[in-house]
Motif scaffolding. Structure first.
Motif, PDB file in Angstrom:
ATOM      1  N   ILE A   1       0.837  -1.204   0.000  1.00 27.00           N
ATOM      2  CA  ILE A   1       0.000   0.000   0.000  1.00 27.00           C
ATOM      3  C   ILE A   1       0.871   1.253   0.000  1.00 27.00           C
ATOM      4  N   ILE A   2       1.903   1.247   0.826  1.00 23.56           N
ATOM      5  CA  ILE A   2       2.806   2.407   0.900  1.00 23.56           C
ATOM      6  C   ILE A   2       3.530   2.598  -0.418  1.00 23.56           C
ATOM      7  N   TRP A   3       4.012   1.489  -1.004  1.00 20.74           N
ATOM      8  CA  TRP A   3       4.703   1.580  -2.292  1.00 20.74           C
ATOM      9  C   TRP A   3       3.758   2.105  -3.371  1.00 20.74           C
ATOM     10  N   ALA A   4       2.510   1.645  -3.379  1.00 21.04           N
ATOM     11  CA  ALA A   4       1.536   2.104  -4.373  1.00 21.04           C
ATOM     12  C   ALA A   4       1.279   3.597  -4.235  1.00 21.04           C
ATOM     13  N   ALA A   5       1.255   4.098  -3.007  1.00 23.04           N
ATOM     14  CA  ALA A   5       1.033   5.533  -2.786  1.00 23.04           C
ATOM     15  C   ALA A   5       2.199   6.347  -3.320  1.00 23.04           C
ATOM     16  N   TYR A   6       3.425   5.911  -3.039  1.00 25.44           N
ATOM     17  CA  TYR A   6       4.598   6.603  -3.573  1.00 25.44           C
ATOM     18  C   TYR A   6       4.582   6.590  -5.102  1.00 25.44           C
TER      19      TYR A   6
ATOM     20  N   GLU B   1       7.441   6.355 -10.479  1.00 22.99           N
ATOM     21  CA  GLU B   1       8.614   5.510 -10.239  1.00 22.99           C
ATOM     22  C   GLU B   1       9.912   6.267 -10.502  1.00 22.99           C
ATOM     23  N   HIS B   2       9.876   7.295 -11.348  1.00 22.00           N
ATOM     24  CA  HIS B   2      11.090   8.042 -11.676  1.00 22.00           C
ATOM     25  C   HIS B   2      11.596   8.868 -10.507  1.00 22.00           C
ATOM     26  N   GLN B   3      10.723   9.188  -9.565  1.00 22.31           N
ATOM     27  CA  GLN B   3      11.093  10.094  -8.485  1.00 22.31           C
ATOM     28  C   GLN B   3      11.178   9.408  -7.125  1.00 22.31           C
ATOM     29  N   ILE B   4      11.019   8.094  -7.084  1.00 23.00           N
ATOM     30  CA  ILE B   4      11.088   7.380  -5.813  1.00 23.00           C
ATOM     31  C   ILE B   4      12.549   7.150  -5.463  1.00 23.00           C
ATOM     32  N   LEU B   5      13.056   7.945  -4.554  1.00 17.35           N
ATOM     33  CA  LEU B   5      14.429   7.857  -4.083  1.00 17.35           C
ATOM     34  C   LEU B   5      14.411   7.728  -2.563  1.00 17.35           C
ATOM     35  N   SER B   6      15.583   7.415  -1.999  1.00 16.00           N
ATOM     36  CA  SER B   6      15.658   7.334  -0.543  1.00 16.00           C
ATOM     37  C   SER B   6      15.334   8.685   0.092  1.00 16.00           C
ATOM     38  N   SER B   7      15.644   9.770  -0.625  1.00 14.06           N
ATOM     39  CA  SER B   7      15.397  11.111  -0.087  1.00 14.06           C
ATOM     40  C   SER B   7      13.929  11.508  -0.139  1.00 14.06           C
ATOM     41  N   THR B   8      13.123  10.822  -0.948  1.00 11.08           N
ATOM     42  CA  THR B   8      11.706  11.177  -1.052  1.00 11.08           C
ATOM     43  C   THR B   8      10.843  10.431  -0.036  1.00 11.08           C
ATOM     44  N   ARG B   9      11.397   9.459   0.643  1.00 11.05           N
ATOM     45  CA  ARG B   9      10.603   8.700   1.610  1.00 11.05           C
ATOM     46  C   ARG B   9      10.269   9.552   2.831  1.00 11.05           C
ATOM     47  N   GLU B  10       9.054   9.390   3.305  1.00 12.07           N
ATOM     48  CA  GLU B  10       8.589  10.071   4.505  1.00 12.07           C
ATOM     49  C   GLU B  10       8.406   9.003   5.582  1.00 12.07           C
ATOM     50  N   LEU B  11       9.485   8.691   6.298  1.00 13.48           N
ATOM     51  CA  LEU B  11       9.485   7.570   7.240  1.00 13.48           C
ATOM     52  C   LEU B  11       8.526   7.799   8.401  1.00 13.48           C
TER      53      LEU B  11
ATOM     54  N   ASN C   1       9.841  20.107  -4.533  1.00 16.18           N
ATOM     55  CA  ASN C   1      11.064  20.335  -5.313  1.00 16.18           C
ATOM     56  C   ASN C   1      11.012  19.658  -6.671  1.00 16.18           C
ATOM     57  N   PHE C   2      10.477  18.452  -6.717  1.00 16.63           N
ATOM     58  CA  PHE C   2      10.476  17.682  -7.957  1.00 16.63           C
ATOM     59  C   PHE C   2       9.377  18.106  -8.929  1.00 16.63           C
TER      60      PHE C   2
END
Length: 236
Positions: A46-51, A57-67, A95-96
């Protein structure tokens, strides 16, 4: 006195095309929801689908995660709708997507990713662009998430997905909304300090090997004459 949202007609050719909900097989969207008490693995999906829906998929980086937001969702402290809002208002999303586009392009992208359909027309983009200009980004996001359209289709517990198909999707290879990466407009290159990629050197042409002159070709002798002619002129 605040400016009321502009009126616009719900007119678009794509509204006459059957949505994905009327299809079967691989084209039917997979619904990610917390209504059925998901397991830990299902919550990861569910979390992956939201991201993927909001960032692509082009913008999913470690820096974009909201832990912190992820943790709140896992422990049922926030709903999926709140998680989506947090992603839309995050610094990474700004930013993106927001900082590198004008309001019209940003409105189009948000409607595609949040409401799961394309914009009805230019009037709709103009109406929401005025809202962003007058009330700001958060007010625009709240209008989308609190709209009847969003509540009826996704509610509080379902990750948004692309509901409407595109007429040109098959003929022109149109990619899904959530996989489109916003391009940085020319007007933002100088603003972001990006270098202008201009080639100032000579333009060289590539000649395939099979087109190169072979032994005995008169062109070889002409090149030899051109090479030695400056020497002959300078000695005379």
């Amino acid at each position: 006195m605040s400016i009321p949202i502009l009126n616009y007609a719900l007119s678009t050719q794509n509204q006459r095309v059957d949505g994905f909900e009327y299809l079967s097989g691989e084209e039917q969207p997979k619904i990610y929801t917390t209504d059925n008490l998901p397991t830990a693995i299902e919550m990861d999906e569910i979390i992956w689908a939201a991201y993927r829906q909001i960032f692509s998929e082009h913008q999913i980086l470690s820096s974009t995660r909201e832990l912190f937001l992820e943790s709140q969702l896992r422990f049922n402290q926030v709903k999926v709708k709140d998680f989506i809002k947090g992603l839309l208002l995050s610094e990474s999303f700004r930013n993106f997507n927001y900082n590198v586009n004008n309001n019209y392009r940003f409105v189009e992208m948000c409607i595609q990713r949040v409401l799961g359909r394309d914009v009805y027309n230019e009037r709709e983009k103009l109406a929401f662009a005025v809202i962003i200009g007058e009330k700001g980004l958060e007010a625009f996001i709240d209008i989308l998430l609190n709209s009847d359209e969003y509540i009826e289709n996704f509610g509080d517990s379902t990750v948004p997905y692309q509901r409407r198909r595109i007429i040109a999707q098959r003929s022109k290879g149109e990619i899904p909304f959530n996989l489109k990466t916003p391009r940085m407009g020319q007007e933002f290159l100088v603003k972001q300090g990006m270098p202008q990629l201009l080639w100032s050197g000579p333009v060289r042409k590539f000649r395939p090997q099979e087109q190169n002159p072979k032994a005995g070709d008169p062109a070889l002798f002409l090149n030899m004459v051109l090479d030695v002619s400056p020497l002959i002129l300078s000695s005379s």
